[in-house]
Design an enzyme around this catalytic site. Structure first.
Site, PDB file in Angstrom:
ATOM      1  N   LYS A  78     -27.578  -4.410 -11.799  1.00  0.00           N
ATOM      2  CA  LYS A  78     -28.785  -3.675 -12.231  1.00  0.00           C
ATOM      3  C   LYS A  78     -29.740  -4.601 -12.973  1.00  0.00           C
ATOM      4  O   LYS A  78     -30.960  -4.504 -12.813  1.00  0.00           O
ATOM      5  CB  LYS A  78     -28.400  -2.482 -13.114  1.00  0.00           C
ATOM      6  CG  LYS A  78     -27.895  -1.321 -12.279  1.00  0.00           C
ATOM      7  CD  LYS A  78     -27.459  -0.132 -13.090  1.00  0.00           C
ATOM      8  CE  LYS A  78     -26.783   0.887 -12.156  1.00  0.00           C
ATOM      9  NZ  LYS A  78     -26.089   1.934 -12.851  1.00  0.00           N
ATOM     10  N   ASN A 118     -28.031  16.271 -16.162  1.00  0.00           N
ATOM     11  CA  ASN A 118     -26.807  15.491 -16.388  1.00  0.00           C
ATOM     12  C   ASN A 118     -26.381  15.635 -17.840  1.00  0.00           C
ATOM     13  O   ASN A 118     -27.028  16.344 -18.614  1.00  0.00           O
ATOM     14  CB  ASN A 118     -27.047  14.028 -16.020  1.00  0.00           C
ATOM     15  CG  ASN A 118     -28.223  13.453 -16.786  1.00  0.00           C
ATOM     16  OD1 ASN A 118     -28.184  13.353 -18.009  1.00  0.00           O
ATOM     17  ND2 ASN A 118     -29.288  13.130 -16.074  1.00  0.00           N
ATOM     18  N   LYS A 160     -36.247  33.111  -7.434  1.00  0.00           N
ATOM     19  CA  LYS A 160     -34.829  32.783  -7.542  1.00  0.00           C
ATOM     20  C   LYS A 160     -34.137  32.823  -6.172  1.00  0.00           C
ATOM     21  O   LYS A 160     -34.320  33.790  -5.428  1.00  0.00           O
ATOM     22  CB  LYS A 160     -34.179  33.796  -8.508  1.00  0.00           C
ATOM     23  CG  LYS A 160     -32.790  33.432  -8.911  1.00  0.00           C
ATOM     24  CD  LYS A 160     -32.240  34.492  -9.856  1.00  0.00           C
ATOM     25  CE  LYS A 160     -30.732  34.356  -9.960  1.00  0.00           C
ATOM     26  NZ  LYS A 160     -30.110  35.535 -10.506  1.00  0.00           N
TER      27      LYS A 160
HETATM   28  N1  CTP Z   1     -33.518   4.449 -14.593  1.00  0.00           N
HETATM   29  C1  CTP Z   1     -34.875   4.603 -14.448  1.00  0.00           C
HETATM   30  N2  CTP Z   1     -35.369   5.387 -13.455  1.00  0.00           N
HETATM   31  C2  CTP Z   1     -34.543   6.006 -12.600  1.00  0.00           C
HETATM   32  C3  CTP Z   1     -33.139   5.839 -12.729  1.00  0.00           C
HETATM   33  C4  CTP Z   1     -32.665   5.067 -13.739  1.00  0.00           C
HETATM   34  O1  CTP Z   1     -35.632   4.040 -15.240  1.00  0.00           O
HETATM   35  N3  CTP Z   1     -35.043   6.765 -11.640  1.00  0.00           N
HETATM   36  C5  CTP Z   1     -33.012   3.581 -15.663  1.00  0.00           C
HETATM   37  C6  CTP Z   1     -32.206   4.268 -16.740  1.00  0.00           C
HETATM   38  O2  CTP Z   1     -33.030   4.702 -17.800  1.00  0.00           O
HETATM   39  C7  CTP Z   1     -31.254   3.164 -17.179  1.00  0.00           C
HETATM   40  C8  CTP Z   1     -31.069   2.323 -15.927  1.00  0.00           C
HETATM   41  O3  CTP Z   1     -32.140   2.650 -15.073  1.00  0.00           O
HETATM   42  O4  CTP Z   1     -31.832   2.327 -18.159  1.00  0.00           O
HETATM   43  C9  CTP Z   1     -29.801   2.532 -15.199  1.00  0.00           C
HETATM   44  O5  CTP Z   1     -29.624   3.885 -14.908  1.00  0.00           O
HETATM   45  P1  CTP Z   1     -28.402   4.344 -14.034  1.00  0.00           P
HETATM   46  O6  CTP Z   1     -28.484   5.814 -13.814  1.00  0.00           O
HETATM   47  O7  CTP Z   1     -27.150   3.769 -14.614  1.00  0.00           O
HETATM   48  O8  CTP Z   1     -28.677   3.527 -12.711  1.00  0.00           O
HETATM   49  P2  CTP Z   1     -29.330   3.876 -11.376  1.00  0.00           P
HETATM   50  O9  CTP Z   1     -30.388   2.882 -11.093  1.00  0.00           O
HETATM   51  O10 CTP Z   1     -29.708   5.309 -11.296  1.00  0.00           O
HETATM   52  O11 CTP Z   1     -28.115   3.568 -10.381  1.00  0.00           O
HETATM   53  P3  CTP Z   1     -26.832   4.439 -10.004  1.00  0.00           P
HETATM   54  O12 CTP Z   1     -27.111   5.863 -10.410  1.00  0.00           O
HETATM   55  O13 CTP Z   1     -26.725   4.248  -8.556  1.00  0.00           O
HETATM   56  O14 CTP Z   1     -25.707   3.836 -10.782  1.00  0.00           O
END
Ligand code: CTP
Length: 403
Positions: A339, A210, A289
């Site tokens: 969250k 990402n 690959k």
């Molecule tokens: N996070 C985590 N482990 C994961 C995914 C996310 O610890 N597998 C943590 C990130 O470091 C951040 C928070 O959760 O502090 C929110 O991450 P985000 O990507 O915004 O949320 P998600 O839980 O992945 O939800 P979504 O992608 O559905 O918005």
């Protein structure tokens, strides 16, 4: 450098050409109001005489572990008890290795083992020796144990090489060393931060990732260190310099990040998850690959959900203060509040990533801090300033909790 007044400073001098600058360090320490005792290694005496350092410090210089006369006056345990802080300048590559392995085969290394206060090191060595993996591993291990590292600087070296490894100037070293005695809002706190993206391999040449740059996490690490915390930074692949005095652990995948967090979380007071952890990873990683088959039919990639690292941390029995980040493109506050609740967090930092000016790759940000009881907007400013404010907010909360 007022914080050096009335402090007992033990200056360790090891054997490198920069040892001639130790005389200047003693002079500055005395001028700042410190009492100074100097301990030299045998090889340091080849570069500067004990008499010089004795005359400047006003105290007998010690160097031998088994010196009956010295032990009768002030032996290694007494010296360790006497000191408020230890500064080793210069610290050679050999001394770094010796300290990292916890050896006690000379007076200086024995004192550092018996001492439980702040120890600062001012490395000085050839640039190739400095960048050697073994030196860097020794350094990292010392930082993880709470040693502070001042420098080194970059420039022309005594051997004619140019690069990193020169000892900093005495005044710069003392400015950094004196901060060991100032109490920051996070003094004595252990903080674990995750940063950057993760990479989930598909085949040997491709991965899912990402846009996270890691800037927010790195600048939070820097702000926490500046306010006195001991910081471990678990980082995905980024293009950023590691902040000084930060124990960095590099990972690539979400699985590796999860394992590293679980390994390092014990004893931490604060956990800050800024990493953009991939929610999914390929079920199967191909060994070779993947080739296109020319049929133009869709290629199906099966994904499995990764562990939620934040949830794992907030679910621990002995949990730290847990901070999450919510990077959202819409419904910012509502999604962040969900969250906060669903992941059992103490604080969530909500960040609108739909606006490129304050998004992943930008140097600026605008965030809202959300807890169960309140919300606070930190308006658009540099990530560095935002980080300071977040660290201040967290330190106020943990200090309130402890009172
Ligand atoms: N996070 C985590 N482990 C994961 C995914 C996310 O610890 N597998 C943590 C990130 O470091 C951040 C928070 O959760 O502090 C929110 O991450 P985000 O990507 O915004 O949320 P998600 O839980 O992945 O939800 P979504 O992608 O559905 O918005």
């Amino acid at each position: 450098m007022n914080s050096l007044a009335n402090k007992n400073v033990l200056l360790g001098v090891t054997g490198g050409i920069a040892a001639y600058k130790s005389a200047e360090i003693v002079r500055h320490l005395k001028k700042s109001g410190s009492s100074v005792r100097v301990v030299m290694t045998e090889s340091a005496k080849e570069f500067i005489t004990p008499l010089t350092l004795q005359a400047l410090s006003g105290n007998r210089v010690s160097s031998e572990l088994l010196d009956a006369e010295a032990e009768a006056a002030m032996g290694h345990i007494e010296l360790a008890k006497w000191a408020d802080g230890i500064l080793i300048a210069p610290t050679t590559a050999n001394s770094l290795a010796r300290l990292a392995s916890g050896r006690a085969d000379d007076l200086l290394s024995s004192i550092t083992l018996a001492f439980d206060g702040p120890i600062s090191l001012a490395p000085a060595m050839n640039q190739a020796m400095w960048s050697d993996k073994r030196t860097q591993e020794n350094l990292d291990s010392l930082i993880s144990k709470g040693f502070k590292v001042c420098g080194p600087g970059s420039g022309e070296q005594a051997c004619g090489d140019i690069g990193l490894g020169r000892m900093l100037e005495p005044i710069e070293i003392l400015e950094l060393f004196s901060s060991s005695f100032t109490q920051g809002a996070m003094s004595g706190k252990n903080v674990l931060i995750t940063a950057g993206p993760t990479q989930e391999p598909i085949d040997p040449v491709r991965f899912i990732t990402n846009k996270s740059s890691g800037k927010m996490g790195y600048s939070l690490a820097e702000a926490a260190i500046e306010s006195g915390a001991r910081v471990t930074l678990i980082s995905g692949p980024v293009n950023l310099e590691t902040p000084p005095n930060c124990h960095k652990v590099s990972v690539e995948t979400a699985k590796e990040m999860h394992e590293a967090v679980m390994h390092h979380i014990k004893g931490k007071d604060v956990y800050i998850g800024t990493a953009a952890v991939s929610d999914y990873s390929p079920v199967e990683v191909k060994n070779s690959k993947i080739k296109k088959d020319g049929s133009r039919s869709p290629l199906n990639l099966k994904l499995k959900e990764n562990h939620d690292i934040l949830k794992s941390v907030s679910g621990l029995e002995e949990r730290p203060y847990v901070v999450g980040f919510a990077a959202e493109t819409d419904g910012l506050i509502e999604n962040a509040e969900n969250k906060l609740k669903n992941k059992g967090l103490d604080l969530i930092v909500a960040n609108d990533v739909s606006n490129e000016e304050i998004g992943f790759e930008s140097d600026e940000n605008e965030v809202t801090l959300i807890t169960k009881t309140d919300q606070q907007l930190i308006p658009r400013q540099s990530k560095k300033k935002i980080s300071k404010k977040i660290v201040e907010f967290i330190s106020r909360r943990i200090n309130e909790q402890n009172n």
